[in-house]
Each structure stands twice: as structure tokens, then as C-alpha cells.
Design a protein around this motif. Structure first.
Motif: not given
Length: 123
Positions: A81-99
Motif C-alpha cells: 500500500a505504500g505507493d498506492a497510499a502516497a499516490r492517493q495523498l498526492a491526488s488529495a493534496a492536488a485537489a485541495f490546492a486546485d480548489r
């Protein structure tokens, strides 16, 4: 290596969430290595003195987060899960930054909002 769970009965945090958080942390830290076979829902519920539905709810949340994977009758295992969790975190951060940017907030304001949300979640 073995799964170690300790409940804080006076914490105000639901048992399924305590179980979910502890398994996730042990998987993230390597205390439970990738491929480690977790106890069955019923087995862990019996061992911990919890309802089977409580353990099942934690397992479902962990599976949705990519921390564990169920392989049918073969059991439930710690996922890579390390890679998957890191990708999900990066995606959530990008969505937050965009918003935040679309709403007209600068980085300082967005960071302050995140930190306040984090404090509220941790309380």
C-alpha cells in the motif's frame, strides 16, 4: 511478526476506527509486512472481544484505502500500500490546492485551513 491491537476505552474514538488506524499504522511502519496474513474477521473479533461487524467495518475501510487486500477464501493480507497510499495523498493534496486556488486563497491561507482541519480531526 504479529498484529498487536490495544484499545483505549476512554478515548471517545470508535473501536472500528481504533482498529483501522492501528492496522494501517503497523502496515505503514513495516511492523506488518506486505503479504502478512491477517486473522479472519470472526477470529479477530473473538480475540479482541468485538462484534464481527466492527472488525468487518475496519477491514472494509482498510481495503478501500489500499492497506489490505482480500483474496477470497485465501484470506486477507497486507497489501503493497505504500505507493498506492502516497499516490492517493498526492491526488488529495492536488485537489485541495486546485480548489483553494479557484476559491481565491493563497498558499498561506490554504495551509492555515488545512492545519485547522487537521487539528479538528485529531482532537
Amino acid at each position: 511478526m504479529t498484529l498487536t491491537i490495544a484499545f483505549a476505552t476512554d478515548s471517545g474514538v470508535a473501536p472500528f476506527e481504533q482498529l483501522r488506524a492501528q492496522i494501517a499504522e503497523q502496515a505503514r511502519s513495516g511492523a506488518l509486512p506486505v503479504g502478512y496474513r491477517l486473522p479472519t474477521v470472526r477470529g479477530l473479533a473473538e480475540e479482541l472481544g468485538l462484534a464481527a461487524n466492527t472488525v468487518a467495518k475496519a477491514y472494509r475501510a482498510l481495503e478501500a484505502d489500499g492497506v489490505i487486500e482480500t483474496r477470497g477464501r485465501n484470506g486477507t493480507f497486507v497489501a503493497a500500500a505504500g505507493d498506492a497510499a502516497a499516490r492517493q495523498l498526492a491526488s488529495a493534496a492536488a485537489a485541495f490546492a486546485d480548489r483553494a486556488h479557484r476559491l481565491g486563497f493563497d498558499q498561506r491561507q490554504a495551509r492555515a485551513a488545512f492545519e485547522e482541519a487537521w487539528r479538528a480531526r485529531s482532537a
